[in-house]
Scaffold this motif. Sequence first.
Motif: not given
Length: 293
Positions: A254-277
Amino acid sequence: MILNFIRGFCMALADSVPGVSGGTVAFLLGFYDKFIGSLDALVAGSMQEKKEAIIFLIKIMVGWVVGFLMAVSILASIFDAQIYKISSLFMGFILFAIPIVVKEERANMKFNASSIIAGIIGIAIVALITYFNPIAGQGSTVDLSSLNISLILYVFVAAMFAISAMVLPGISGSTLLLIFGLYVPIISAVKAVISFNLDYLPILIVFALGILAGIVSVVRVIKWALDKHRSIMIFLIIGMMIGSFYAIIMGPQTLSTPKAPLSFSSFDILWFVVGGLIIFGLQKMKDVTEKAE
């Protein structure tokens, strides 16, 4: 005043990003019923109830405005470039918030056919809105500085849906704006007005009117449903939270310049853990605020 400032500030940080809603933060911090009751009192309460509600909501609003302006000033600059990290953060918010909602509402949750259907409907609502979003994959070409009737109606209705989601402890209103392709344009418009570029002020006024209309028309229904059918509503909310995983995965389209959906390769585990914290920290803050009261 300080306690409610912190509450409003935390709600604003949630409301300004697609993920959990400000209502979820209010729920996690233990003041959701008072918050939704105050909004309801503004619409249908006695004069004394209106006064008490206004005082409480003003205290919340001060913190909310400060938190929102701080978040907007940062997000408008980095959202596109860091979409995958931010999306991973959002997913951490949601995944770790769901078990807390279940824990807090366990006594009210009844596993029956109605509740299960409500959960499935919650998932379907978000997934279908995301799937049939006409902007996804085409880029957000909405120019908020040029008003026309269709744009005014679109923004007004989107604002009504967004505020309805924001006051529910479930899907974020910002997630709905992301689905509608309006998240980045609205955030950028707010930042522009803060910088005294008033070209975007008219559409932000339309957006604000949509928010007010949503509060007046939806809050009473939400309060009634939570009071009378709490189990069904909790399952619906959890379903919407689960469905928002799909919305976040597809969000980059949905960005002004569309990008590929989030995938396992683009997923960032560090920021995911930060969200949980962060969610864990909010839950701990609830214990502190309850002692302060």
